[in-house]
Design an enzyme around this catalytic site. Sequence first.
Site, PDB file in Angstrom:
ATOM      1  N   ASP A  23       0.849  -1.195   0.000  1.00 45.99           N
ATOM      2  CA  ASP A  23       0.000   0.000   0.000  1.00 45.99           C
ATOM      3  C   ASP A  23       0.886   1.246   0.000  1.00 45.99           C
ATOM      4  O   ASP A  23       1.728   1.421   0.885  1.00 45.99           O
ATOM      5  CB  ASP A  23      -0.892  -0.026   1.257  1.00 45.99           C
ATOM      6  CG  ASP A  23      -1.986   1.023   1.223  1.00 45.99           C
ATOM      7  OD1 ASP A  23      -1.953   1.907   0.345  1.00 45.99           O
ATOM      8  OD2 ASP A  23      -2.883   0.964   2.077  1.00 45.99           O
ATOM      9  N   GLN A  24       0.707   2.091  -1.000  1.00 47.72           N
ATOM     10  CA  GLN A  24       1.380   3.390  -1.059  1.00 47.72           C
ATOM     11  C   GLN A  24       2.898   3.244  -1.205  1.00 47.72           C
ATOM     12  O   GLN A  24       3.668   3.987  -0.628  1.00 47.72           O
ATOM     13  CB  GLN A  24       1.030   4.236   0.177  1.00 47.72           C
ATOM     14  CG  GLN A  24       1.232   5.738  -0.028  1.00 47.72           C
ATOM     15  CD  GLN A  24       0.335   6.588   0.843  1.00 47.72           C
ATOM     16  OE1 GLN A  24      -0.808   6.275   1.074  1.00 47.72           O
ATOM     17  NE2 GLN A  24       0.844   7.702   1.333  1.00 47.72           N
ATOM     18  N   CYS A  63      -6.629   5.049  -2.078  1.00 43.60           N
ATOM     19  CA  CYS A  63      -6.790   3.614  -1.835  1.00 43.60           C
ATOM     20  C   CYS A  63      -8.040   2.977  -2.443  1.00 43.60           C
ATOM     21  O   CYS A  63      -7.949   2.137  -3.333  1.00 43.60           O
ATOM     22  CB  CYS A  63      -6.768   3.354  -0.328  1.00 43.60           C
ATOM     23  SG  CYS A  63      -5.227   3.866   0.471  1.00 43.60           S
ATOM     24  N   HIS A 113     -10.146  -2.348   1.497  1.00 42.00           N
ATOM     25  CA  HIS A 113     -10.866  -1.085   1.689  1.00 42.00           C
ATOM     26  C   HIS A 113     -12.211  -1.056   0.959  1.00 42.00           C
ATOM     27  O   HIS A 113     -12.571  -0.080   0.304  1.00 42.00           O
ATOM     28  CB  HIS A 113     -10.004   0.099   1.245  1.00 42.00           C
ATOM     29  CG  HIS A 113     -10.311   1.363   1.996  1.00 42.00           C
ATOM     30  ND1 HIS A 113      -9.406   2.374   2.159  1.00 42.00           N
ATOM     31  CD2 HIS A 113     -11.428   1.765   2.642  1.00 42.00           C
ATOM     32  CE1 HIS A 113      -9.951   3.358   2.858  1.00 42.00           C
ATOM     33  NE2 HIS A 113     -11.185   3.007   3.156  1.00 42.00           N
ATOM     34  N   ASP A 301      -1.361  -0.143  -4.969  1.00 49.00           N
ATOM     35  CA  ASP A 301      -2.560   0.636  -5.298  1.00 49.00           C
ATOM     36  C   ASP A 301      -2.262   2.065  -5.746  1.00 49.00           C
ATOM     37  O   ASP A 301      -2.979   2.635  -6.547  1.00 49.00           O
ATOM     38  CB  ASP A 301      -3.555   0.626  -4.134  1.00 49.00           C
ATOM     39  CG  ASP A 301      -2.974   1.159  -2.834  1.00 49.00           C
ATOM     40  OD1 ASP A 301      -1.742   1.394  -2.752  1.00 49.00           O
ATOM     41  OD2 ASP A 301      -3.753   1.320  -1.864  1.00 49.00           O
ATOM     42  N   HIS A 302      -1.194   2.658  -5.262  1.00 56.28           N
ATOM     43  CA  HIS A 302      -0.769   4.012  -5.663  1.00 56.28           C
ATOM     44  C   HIS A 302       0.580   4.288  -5.019  1.00 56.28           C
ATOM     45  O   HIS A 302       1.074   3.490  -4.208  1.00 56.28           O
ATOM     46  CB  HIS A 302      -1.789   5.080  -5.245  1.00 56.28           C
ATOM     47  CG  HIS A 302      -2.144   5.015  -3.795  1.00 56.28           C
ATOM     48  ND1 HIS A 302      -1.311   5.460  -2.796  1.00 56.28           N
ATOM     49  CD2 HIS A 302      -3.241   4.521  -3.167  1.00 56.28           C
ATOM     50  CE1 HIS A 302      -1.879   5.248  -1.621  1.00 56.28           C
ATOM     51  NE2 HIS A 302      -3.046   4.669  -1.810  1.00 56.28           N
TER      52      HIS A 302
END
Length: 528
Positions: A23-24, A63, A113, A301-302
């Site tokens: 994540d991130q 997210c 999420h 995701d990003h």
Amino acid sequence: MNHPSGAHDSLAKPPNILLLMADQLTISALGLYGNKVVKSPHLDALAERSVVFDSAYCNFPICAPSRFSMLSGRLPHVLEAYDNASEFPSSIPTMAHYLADQGYHTILCGKMHFIGADQRHGFAERLTTDIYPADFSWTPDWRKGPEHRPTGVSMRPVLEAGPCIRSMQVDYDDEVEYNARQKLYDLARAPDQQPFFLTVSFTHPHPPFVAPEQHWQKYRREDIPGPQVPPIAYEDLDPHSQWLYIAHAQNEYSVSDEQVLNARHAYYGMVSYVDEKIGQVLATLKETGLDRNTVIVFAVDHGEMLGERGMWFKQTFFEDSVRVPLMLSWPEHLEPRRVAAHVSLVDLLPTFMDIAMAGQPFEPVDTLDGASLLPLARGEASGEERVVISEYSSEGVCAPSRMVRQGDFKLIHTRGLPALLFDLRHDPLELHNLAESPEHQGTLLALDRLLRNGWDPEQMHQRILSSQHRRLFLARALARNPHADNWAYQPFVDESKRFIRGSGAAGPTTVKARSRFPFVEPAQPDRR
């Protein structure tokens, strides 16, 4: 060690699919994308046996909408996925639904999420809860301007960065790792549950910038590089970035150069931590022999701005925020290579179906916005014509925005604001806006047509405002109802299938025998 017998002996079976997610995680913090300091040996090793996509993008740099889009293979605005409090409808087919239709056992372990009452979306099993709210409590309100922060975001994670012994995110990811590895052992002992699609999704290195002590200690402060692009004065920022400056409360906190390096130090430690978790999952996959017939995909995701241009977090279309790591490993089917073509997360669903159906025609229920990556992965296509779209409309901004990437150029349009056009071949740090350049007007117009195809900024603005108004009301009404269900997923484990419960046919001897891996045929008494 030698592969134990009984775990996917026949490569004729449809391959399992293991989707690993962080994540991130920005590409600039991984060795496989050029970072010389970060220690991520397990991801580096996976990259050596993978097809690595050098120009992969998320379709929404925050997210929940990014994950909804990835799972469904459709662009966020089609799903009305506008922000981290947008409901993901049960009526939208996901890659889990499609793979289940092909006979796959579908399992989710970790963060996804989901927003709304449906907390599975085609996954037959979900092994953990989620880490963030599943209701409408984080709905933005553009009427209040960029100062409105339903998630409470500020510069505190940067100012408070450092090492720890435990944190909420360490608690969560330790649980994700344990459950993922246990599920792999269970799958190895249950050939009837194969092929499987297992998604293992960690929450690191998402802020706060807090690294476990042993991973913090992997780095010396003097080795941590600062941002390539120094902070840009507020008055010199583009208007979209000015919104985020206010939204992140940068006007309320001062951040020193030392604090910037401190946060980056913690982030590198967090990357090493999640790399270790991924390594443990992959070691279990190999230990059980499941690796011989499992496609492994690593995706994010990003990204994370990590102080570049003085910006933090995501929510922008600059490369560190919107470009993501992506790799695909398929033993004996794909040779390791680097792919330069532009791809995005909506391409994963058709890729998985291409794998599951052995290249047979795939007819989706709805029109998909992605395409299979296998032709690129096999070197059968150049992908020069490929177009990537990303969108943003969550908190921090006050209007819908969209990005299109084709060839060397990237165009960013935000309703009511001047366009941004960058030539990433000659300006990889995105410092020179070419939107007003006379010699680039043809490129600007061509990309603008692609950007507006099926996406009208005025209509989107009104649709999003209406959605916010509706969900803000629902969030208030639900908060006042003491009996309302907040939809957060509560996992349940049926321990009766794992341990001894009574006797008889499924008694102690049988339970212990079937739990041993590799399986050993129970000894039979002499018949004399």
